[in-house]
Design a protein around this motif. Sequence first.
Motif, PDB file in Angstrom:
ATOM      1  N   ASP A 112       0.817  -1.222   0.000  1.00 20.07           N
ATOM      2  CA  ASP A 112       0.000   0.000   0.000  1.00 20.07           C
ATOM      3  C   ASP A 112       0.847   1.268   0.000  1.00 20.07           C
ATOM      4  OD1 ASP A 112       1.069  -0.143   2.505  1.00 20.07           O
ATOM      5  OD2 ASP A 112      -0.846  -0.239   3.576  1.00 20.07           O
ATOM      6  N   THR A 114       3.251   1.953   2.186  1.00 20.28           N
ATOM      7  CA  THR A 114       3.813   2.268   3.505  1.00 20.28           C
ATOM      8  C   THR A 114       5.230   1.724   3.658  1.00 20.28           C
ATOM      9  OG1 THR A 114       2.733   0.304   4.428  1.00 20.28           O
ATOM     10  CG2 THR A 114       1.567   2.411   4.634  1.00 20.28           C
ATOM     11  N   SER A 116       8.681   1.665   1.197  1.00 22.16           N
ATOM     12  CA  SER A 116       9.274   2.072  -0.067  1.00 22.16           C
ATOM     13  C   SER A 116      10.787   1.940   0.022  1.00 22.16           C
ATOM     14  CB  SER A 116       8.894   3.520  -0.416  1.00 22.16           C
ATOM     15  OG  SER A 116       9.410   4.417   0.559  1.00 22.16           O
ATOM     16  N   TYR A 134       9.738   3.327   5.947  1.00 20.68           N
ATOM     17  CA  TYR A 134       8.560   2.599   6.434  1.00 20.68           C
ATOM     18  C   TYR A 134       7.929   3.354   7.590  1.00 20.68           C
ATOM     19  CZ  TYR A 134      12.568   1.081   9.208  1.00 20.68           C
ATOM     20  OH  TYR A 134      13.728   1.070   9.952  1.00 20.68           O
ATOM     21  N   ASP A 135       6.699   2.945   7.932  1.00 19.17           N
ATOM     22  CA  ASP A 135       5.947   3.658   8.975  1.00 19.17           C
ATOM     23  C   ASP A 135       5.822   2.852  10.260  1.00 19.17           C
ATOM     24  OD1 ASP A 135       4.220   1.682   8.190  1.00 19.17           O
ATOM     25  OD2 ASP A 135       2.514   2.995   7.749  1.00 19.17           O
ATOM     26  N   THR A 136       6.602   1.788  10.386  1.00 20.92           N
ATOM     27  CA  THR A 136       6.570   0.964  11.597  1.00 20.92           C
ATOM     28  C   THR A 136       7.866   1.174  12.389  1.00 20.92           C
ATOM     29  OG1 THR A 136       7.335  -0.841  10.170  1.00 20.92           O
ATOM     30  CG2 THR A 136       5.015  -0.840  10.773  1.00 20.92           C
ATOM     31  N   LYS A 142       7.596  -4.718   8.482  1.00 18.64           N
ATOM     32  CA  LYS A 142       7.124  -4.564   7.103  1.00 18.64           C
ATOM     33  C   LYS A 142       7.479  -5.792   6.265  1.00 18.64           C
ATOM     34  CE  LYS A 142       4.834  -0.808   7.019  1.00 18.64           C
ATOM     35  NZ  LYS A 142       3.374  -0.905   6.814  1.00 18.64           N
TER      36      LYS A 142
END
Length: 342
Positions: A112, A114, A116, A134-136, A142
Amino acid sequence: MLKKDFWFDLPKEQIAQEPAIPRDSARLMTLDRGSNVIGHHIFRELPELLEPGDLLVANNSKVLPARLIGTKEHTGAVCELLLLNQHKGDTWECLAKPGKRLHPGTRILFGDGTLSAEIEETLEDGNKYVTFYYDTETLYEKLDEFGKMPLPPYITKQLEDQSQYQTVYAKELGSAAAPTAGLHFTPELMKRLEEKGIGFAEVTLHVGLGTFRPVKEADIADHKMHTEWYAVSEETARRINETKAAGHRVIAVGTTSCRTLESVAQKYGEIRACSGDTDIFLYPGREFKAIDGLITNFHLPESTLIMLVSAFYGYEKTMAAYKTAVEEKYRFFSFGDAMLIL
């Protein structure tokens, strides 16, 4: 010795495309180094084939779901990254496809978006340095979400369950391939081994994709092995030394455990707690200082792994055992059957 000495013919249908279910229902060939007798069993019979006091030493490395399929930003072209080694921070050395079209500055989106990545640099061998965003909290979360297991190229069937390519005792994240001899163990089998008085200890060796790198040199002594990181704990070193002192056997579960123990024994003259990098290459003529037995799968022709087995069991006997395995329709390679050499 020459690379071609380790060639054998294998029908394609004997390359296992999926693991045995249950895991311990795989077949097990037994090879006796003293009598040269070959036996045929099922892996779940392992407790009956070992003796109280024996110590199994297994590799607890866990496979990264390191294969990522994404799309190039702007063009939407499909591309693939395979994480090999952490370079620094969130920058990793990766195999990239199509490598020639992924130039520095190229951005790739996964799932999605989130996760890259940006290509930073192309290395001499064609691999890439790639930085991930990443967003985590960690990249590993991820990878669990979007990554796939980096199955060897001879396995063409996709896994229904990613855990099929992990041992049941896997703990230390970091391998690009599974230590496959350990895939045959189940919690029930491990309990039966414990009840018989057979010990179980762990080492860590993070398996690199170099384990699949073919030997290109005609004379195998000219082959340079890839480097892999290993660790042996105080507890494992103590148990191995106590087992040896009591006159019992130390049995490596897999070539990776074998290479770890032999690296330590040959470096220090004993088994001790330590960690480091190893590029040990075991082939006929090399001595073994640590192990008394080996559990291993059936390996590729002309691979460093069949050379290791030949070093431990003997070249002519190993090639004869492989011939028997082909004739007896054993399943080969990562998801295939196993052999126990004592």
